[in-house]
Design an enzyme around this catalytic site. Sequence first.
Site, PDB file in Angstrom:
ATOM      1  N   HIS A   1      35.486  85.532  33.844  1.00  0.00           N
ATOM      2  CA  HIS A   1      34.399  84.715  34.129  1.00  0.00           C
ATOM      3  C   HIS A   1      33.242  85.354  34.569  1.00  0.00           C
ATOM      4  O   HIS A   1      32.186  84.823  35.455  1.00  0.00           O
ATOM      5  CB  HIS A   1      35.113  83.480  35.131  1.00  0.00           C
ATOM      6  CG  HIS A   1      36.234  83.153  34.633  1.00  0.00           C
ATOM      7  ND1 HIS A   1      36.419  82.019  34.114  1.00  0.00           N
ATOM      8  CD2 HIS A   1      37.582  83.494  35.042  1.00  0.00           C
ATOM      9  CE1 HIS A   1      37.699  81.580  33.935  1.00  0.00           C
ATOM     10  NE2 HIS A   1      38.330  82.575  34.532  1.00  0.00           N
TER      11      HIS A   1
ATOM     12  N   GLU B   1      19.962  94.394  22.529  1.00  0.00           N
ATOM     13  CA  GLU B   1      19.402  93.086  22.296  1.00  0.00           C
ATOM     14  C   GLU B   1      19.400  92.832  20.727  1.00  0.00           C
ATOM     15  O   GLU B   1      19.685  91.639  20.367  1.00  0.00           O
ATOM     16  CB  GLU B   1      18.228  92.727  22.966  1.00  0.00           C
ATOM     17  CG  GLU B   1      18.182  92.750  24.670  1.00  0.00           C
ATOM     18  CD  GLU B   1      16.893  92.771  25.249  1.00  0.00           C
ATOM     19  OE1 GLU B   1      15.929  91.649  24.975  1.00  0.00           O
ATOM     20  OE2 GLU B   1      16.314  93.783  25.701  1.00  0.00           O
TER      21      GLU B   1
END
Length: 456
Positions: free
Chosen positions: A155, A289
């Site tokens: 998480h 990216e």
Amino acid sequence: MKLWKGRFSKASTSSADEFNASIEFDQRMYREDIAGSIAHAQMLGKQGIITEEESQLIVKTLKEILADIEAGKIEFTIESEDIHMNIETVLTERIGDTGKKLHTARSRNDQVAVDIRLYMKKETAAIDTLLQELMDALEKLAKEHTDTVMPGYTHLQRAQPVTLAYHLLAYYQMFSRDKERFADCLARIDRLPLGSGALAGTTYNTDRDFLAEKLGFASVLPNGMDAVADRDFAIEFIDCCAIAMMHLSRFCEELILWSSVEFSFIEMDDAYSTGSSIMPQKKNPDMAELIRGKTGRVYGDLMSLLTICKGLPLAYNKDLQEDKLPVFDAADTLKASLGIFTEMILTMKVQKENMESAAKYGYMNATDAADYLVSKGIPFRDCHEIIGRIVLHCIGKGIAIEEMTMEEFKSFSEKFEEDIYEKIAVRSCIKAKKSKGSTSFESVKEQLRAIQESSK
Ligand code: ARG
């Protein structure tokens, strides 16, 4: 002049020609198209469908055309629509009637199907090499970082300490499955469609096994209609690209996070970073990216070809001309991404100390503290609760578990002894893992050994 001029009383408009043409993008298959035509001409000659002399003249001229294309001497035209007809037109211009015989017992439908399969075989081999280079880079980095401790996350919250080698080898496994997936897909690409004609076979005494052998296909597709109509192998190929991109993208996301000041786990090499046009301090991880962004494009390629094929009646439909754009785009994008990614990770600087100090905070040894109490005979659920209370206590005081005094430990459970400090030290937590495939130093060494063994 159109190759099918006989049936038509009117020429197509230039806008229709332009709309119909695929030469702009399918010209990159010129080598495959010529290879397919050479094999076809040899087969026609061997079978006596054309004479041996005709066959040899066609083969010789096709080789010359190939050399001329490579030398930039041939200009493709939109009027000749696609790579198949462009090459046939040049052939016929050069050797007249003999050139016109090449298309005997063949259709563009089986021709294009063989071209794209040959092209994809080549691309699969290139991707396989790039994946292997990436895996080699990961192996190399993992070897350098068997003792580099870092937080493992779930998480995106600090969970348990691991080593960077363990983290890198997780990706190694993903990319090795990508490689397997391509190899598996190759088995279905590697089947010959040529010789199927337009859809129903041909009336000539052709030899498709000879074609398969000449072109290096493992087998001959058993049904001609399927051979010209389906593109499942191409969908599967893009799917393999999409999954590999997804793996790259996840890794890129981590590298982007890791290179932020908040993490400071790595520093990208200047050569693989860019600056800002306005903010002088910026160093942006653009390559990572872009790979993450390009992944979206490749998913689009997959969806595009699935949708193109959906609802197509058998056999060939011109819709299938649109298969090439997503196939080319997915392969180009994956190859470029793999190449740059490997260079990027080989040049990045790992900030070991920051990784290690991050691993010390965040109560990542809480599970180990619970396991300690289990070893003293307390049932796991109760241990979980005791350690939960300890964590809450430590958060309140702003300290780590191992910063508690012995008295504090005892106030939570009498079972705590002095050895608790040693047991919950970050390296002890890693070392203590016993299950196969764990982050323990021993297990990671074993994983590296297995990798070395399998690449022998
Ligand atoms: N350019 C076409 C394609 O890419 C070649 C096959 C054309 N076949 C036909 N029947 N019009 O699919």
